[in-house]
Design an enzyme around this catalytic site. Structure first.
Site, mmCIF file in Angstrom:
data_model
loop_
_atom_site.group_PDB
_atom_site.id
_atom_site.type_symbol
_atom_site.label_atom_id
_atom_site.label_comp_id
_atom_site.label_asym_id
_atom_site.label_seq_id
_atom_site.Cartn_x
_atom_site.Cartn_y
_atom_site.Cartn_z
ATOM 1 N N ARG A 106 0.830 -1.226 0.000
ATOM 2 C CA ARG A 106 0.000 0.000 0.000
ATOM 3 C C ARG A 106 0.855 1.263 0.000
ATOM 4 N NH1 ARG A 106 -4.104 -1.585 4.660
ATOM 5 N NH2 ARG A 106 -5.153 -3.333 3.697
ATOM 6 N N ARG A 108 -3.278 6.702 0.774
ATOM 7 C CA ARG A 108 -3.841 7.930 1.345
ATOM 8 C C ARG A 108 -2.937 8.619 2.362
ATOM 9 N NH1 ARG A 108 -9.357 5.461 3.349
ATOM 10 N NH2 ARG A 108 -7.923 3.725 3.625
ATOM 11 N N ARG A 151 -6.845 11.772 -6.101
ATOM 12 C CA ARG A 151 -8.066 10.979 -5.978
ATOM 13 C C ARG A 151 -9.296 11.814 -5.620
ATOM 14 N NH1 ARG A 151 -9.354 6.636 -3.656
ATOM 15 N NH2 ARG A 151 -11.332 7.460 -4.329
ATOM 16 N N ASP A 181 -7.079 -2.679 -7.328
ATOM 17 C CA ASP A 181 -7.787 -3.235 -6.177
ATOM 18 C C ASP A 181 -8.141 -4.686 -6.488
ATOM 19 O OD1 ASP A 181 -10.471 -3.699 -4.444
ATOM 20 O OD2 ASP A 181 -9.251 -2.123 -3.542
ATOM 21 N N TYR A 229 -15.579 -11.560 0.197
ATOM 22 C CA TYR A 229 -16.185 -10.262 -0.129
ATOM 23 C C TYR A 229 -17.510 -10.446 -0.881
ATOM 24 C CZ TYR A 229 -12.348 -7.210 1.315
ATOM 25 O OH TYR A 229 -11.430 -6.495 2.053
#
Length: 321
Positions: free
Chosen positions: A37, A41, A50, A86, A164
């Site tokens: 990652r 962010r 973004r 992703d 998921y």
């Protein structure tokens, strides 16, 4: 897994191949390092890029993915890039609707609830063609990297994706998915087979597009099996002691990991000390430094830089001694 003969000859020559050499078990001058990652962010420039776009629209834009992949490399002397994407683009390509809900994470509008829901899924053979935008992002990024460092591709494992798709989002207990395993073993096998049939061409496509290496993660319960499964690198989370892991896998695979990501909340001096201990425990060769999981959004970029610098500095000292 190098993409020989799959269009890779048109890419710029690789200037820093330390990461790949460590993966192949060759000697390196220092320990290569990257962070899971690392495009994320915690970087203000990431949040700016973004800000105006929906998450999955960003994933579908090769230019945006390329920019986000390159951002951490402009700040830190990392030894590898990992493509911004992703794992849930695969269920999307199978025809499921997923949105990224701010503050909550991914949400499936219609999760799989009954066996007949599997009939809604597209043929896994079409998934790779649906995900052409990921391959374009990889190819564009390889060109833009101009040989600075290798580029890593990735995909979620079938079980991860199944959880998921059945839970409808992330879950700490995975109770619904495990219920499927016990109550619907045949449908579970069918779903895992569909996902496997989708993932294989997707990963092969990533390699053909220019991604240079694949590794398995979070498999400490099956370290020995993973070490013999044909992977060049086995990633460790932070719950595994490096020396124990090395004893269990032997000298035939490269280990990657495994500082607790939360260690980056410590002072830069403490980060240096923890990195030193980690490098001492893993040893100088057949090792790639990383965190035991991904960077969190509230981490200080300065501390990420301190981690990367400490790995490079201490690993060079280790080799001199």
């Amino acid at each position: 897994m190098e993409a020989n003969g799959l269009g890779s000859q048109s890419f710029p020559e690789l200037k820093n191949d330390t990461f790949l050499r460590a993966a192949w078990g060759e000697e390196t001058d220092y320990t290569p390092v990257w962070c899971m990652r690392q495009a994320g962010r915690y970087l203000p420039e990431f949040r700016e890029t973004r800000a105006t776009q929906d998450f999955f629209s960003t994933c579908r834009s090769p230019e945006a993915c390329c920019e986000l992949t390159l951002q951490p490399l402009r700040r830190f002397p990392l030894d590898a890039a990992i493509i911004f994407s992703d794992i849930l683009v695969v269920p999307q390509a199978l025809g499921m609707e997923v949105t990224m809900v701010p503050g909550k994470g991914p949400s499936f509008s219609e999760p799989l609830r009954e066996e007949q829901d599997l009939e809604r899924l597209r043929d896994p053979a079409v998934v790779a063609s649906e995900l052409g935008y990921v391959f374009q992002a990889i190819t564009l990024t390889r060109q833009q990297l101009a040989g600075r460092v290798p580029l890593i591709g990735f995909a979620g494992a079938p079980w991860t994706l199944m959880t998921y798709m059945v839970e409808g989002g992330s879950s700490s207990t995975m109770a619904q998915s495990k219920r499927w395993l016990y109550q619907r073993p045949q449908a579970s096998h069918q779903l895992l087979r569909i996902l496997t049939d989708a993932l294989v061409p997707y990963l092969v496509g990533q390699v053909a597009a220019g991604a240079q290496i694949i590794f398995a993660k979070d498999g400490h319960f099956a370290l020995e099996e993973l070490a013999q499964a044909g992977y060049e690198v086995v990633g460790l989370d932070w719950t595994v002691a490096p020396k124990k892991a090395r004893e269990r896998v032997g000298k035939t695979v490269t280990l990657q990991g495994n500082l607790d990501p939360c260690a980056l909340y410590a002072s830069e001096e403490e980060i240096g000390q923890m990195v030193q201990k980690m490098l001492d425990d893993f040893g100088p060769q057949r090792y790639i430094a990383n965190l035991g999981h991904g960077l969190y959004p509230d981490m200080d970029p300065e501390h990420v830089g301190a981690f990367v610098d400490a790995v490079h500095r201490h690993s060079r000292l280790l080799r001199q001694n």
